[in-house]
Design a protein around this motif. Structure first.
Motif, PDB file in Angstrom:
ATOM      1  N   VAL A  30      15.172  18.324 -10.750  1.00 25.03           N
ATOM      2  CA  VAL A  30      14.038  17.841 -11.551  1.00 25.03           C
ATOM      3  C   VAL A  30      14.558  17.122 -12.785  1.00 25.03           C
ATOM      4  CG1 VAL A  30      12.135  18.610 -13.032  1.00 25.03           C
ATOM      5  CG2 VAL A  30      12.336  19.477 -10.700  1.00 25.03           C
ATOM      6  N   ALA A  31      15.572  17.703 -13.434  1.00 22.13           N
ATOM      7  CA  ALA A  31      16.133  17.086 -14.637  1.00 22.13           C
ATOM      8  C   ALA A  31      16.811  15.757 -14.320  1.00 22.13           C
ATOM      9  CB  ALA A  31      17.126  18.043 -15.297  1.00 22.13           C
ATOM     10  N   LEU A  32      17.468  15.664 -13.178  1.00 21.93           N
ATOM     11  CA  LEU A  32      18.140  14.417 -12.822  1.00 21.93           C
ATOM     12  C   LEU A  32      17.140  13.298 -12.513  1.00 21.93           C
ATOM     13  CD1 LEU A  32      21.114  15.686 -10.642  1.00 21.93           C
ATOM     14  CD2 LEU A  32      21.205  14.730 -12.953  1.00 21.93           C
ATOM     15  N   PHE A  33      16.003  13.662 -11.936  1.00 19.15           N
ATOM     16  CA  PHE A  33      15.011  12.650 -11.596  1.00 19.15           C
ATOM     17  C   PHE A  33      13.993  12.407 -12.707  1.00 19.15           C
ATOM     18  CE2 PHE A  33      16.419  13.792  -7.265  1.00 19.15           C
ATOM     19  CZ  PHE A  33      16.817  12.535  -6.861  1.00 19.15           C
ATOM     20  N   ALA A  34      13.995  13.255 -13.715  1.00 18.93           N
ATOM     21  CA  ALA A  34      13.092  13.060 -14.857  1.00 18.93           C
ATOM     22  C   ALA A  34      13.574  11.857 -15.667  1.00 18.93           C
ATOM     23  CB  ALA A  34      13.054  14.306 -15.729  1.00 18.93           C
ATOM     24  N   VAL A  42      16.566  18.794 -20.669  1.00 22.10           N
ATOM     25  CA  VAL A  42      16.506  19.921 -19.732  1.00 22.10           C
ATOM     26  C   VAL A  42      17.918  20.311 -19.299  1.00 22.10           C
ATOM     27  CG1 VAL A  42      15.721  20.640 -17.444  1.00 22.10           C
ATOM     28  CG2 VAL A  42      14.170  19.402 -18.955  1.00 22.10           C
ATOM     29  N   LEU A  43      18.760  19.313 -19.018  1.00 17.74           N
ATOM     30  CA  LEU A  43      20.142  19.604 -18.627  1.00 17.74           C
ATOM     31  C   LEU A  43      20.916  20.254 -19.771  1.00 17.74           C
ATOM     32  CD1 LEU A  43      21.096  16.458 -16.532  1.00 17.74           C
ATOM     33  CD2 LEU A  43      20.685  18.778 -15.701  1.00 17.74           C
ATOM     34  N   LEU A  44      20.691  19.806 -20.998  1.00 16.98           N
ATOM     35  CA  LEU A  44      21.364  20.432 -22.136  1.00 16.98           C
ATOM     36  C   LEU A  44      20.893  21.871 -22.346  1.00 16.98           C
ATOM     37  CD1 LEU A  44      21.651  17.598 -24.797  1.00 16.98           C
ATOM     38  CD2 LEU A  44      23.476  18.665 -23.472  1.00 16.98           C
ATOM     39  N   ILE A  77      27.341  18.751 -18.909  1.00 17.52           N
ATOM     40  CA  ILE A  77      27.113  18.232 -20.256  1.00 17.52           C
ATOM     41  C   ILE A  77      27.302  16.719 -20.288  1.00 17.52           C
ATOM     42  CG2 ILE A  77      27.984  18.263 -22.627  1.00 17.52           C
ATOM     43  CD1 ILE A  77      28.507  21.277 -22.215  1.00 17.52           C
ATOM     44  N   ALA A  78      28.297  16.222 -19.559  1.00 21.05           N
ATOM     45  CA  ALA A  78      28.521  14.777 -19.509  1.00 21.05           C
ATOM     46  C   ALA A  78      27.331  14.052 -18.884  1.00 21.05           C
ATOM     47  CB  ALA A  78      29.796  14.468 -18.738  1.00 21.05           C
ATOM     48  N   VAL A  79      26.791  14.597 -17.820  1.00 23.03           N
ATOM     49  CA  VAL A  79      25.609  13.997 -17.175  1.00 23.03           C
ATOM     50  C   VAL A  79      24.411  14.046 -18.120  1.00 23.03           C
ATOM     51  CG1 VAL A  79      23.968  14.249 -15.277  1.00 23.03           C
ATOM     52  CG2 VAL A  79      26.418  14.393 -14.835  1.00 23.03           C
ATOM     53  N   ALA A  80      24.237  15.171 -18.807  1.00 22.09           N
ATOM     54  CA  ALA A  80      23.123  15.304 -19.752  1.00 22.09           C
ATOM     55  C   ALA A  80      23.233  14.277 -20.877  1.00 22.09           C
ATOM     56  CB  ALA A  80      23.085  16.724 -20.319  1.00 22.09           C
TER      57      ALA A  80
END
Length: 85
Positions: A30-34, A42-44, A77-80
């Motif tokens: 969900v966080a990746l597609f948001a 959300v990822l953080l 964290i890098a993706v976020a």
């Protein structure tokens, strides 16, 4: 329950690992597609929760497990941060 164990940790230990994995997977997807900042935040938040959990379980983990967890946390964290920027 051990003297150093908090009630929250005892409750987490009773959870079904498959359910926790699937719920976390859904949260990450969900966080990746948001869109943009929402997904990054959300990822953080998930990363912060994982940092807390890692700090609690650090003494009982093997060094190889610690390294894998640190690498995955760094990737998360890098993706976020990439989503935030």
């Amino acid at each position: 329950m051990q003297r150093t164990q908090t009630p929250l940790l005892a409750r987490l230990a009773r959870l079904n690992p498959t359910t926790v994995f699937l719920a976390t997977l859904v949260l990450v997807l969900v966080a990746l597609f948001a869109p943009g900042a929402v997904g990054g935040l959300v990822l953080l938040a998930l990363a912060a929760l994982l940092v807390w959990l890692m700090s609690v379980t650090w003494p009982v983990q093997r060094p190889a497990t610690r390294m894998v967890r640190l690498l995955l946390l760094t990737l998360l964290i890098a993706v976020a941060l990439a989503k935030l920027l």
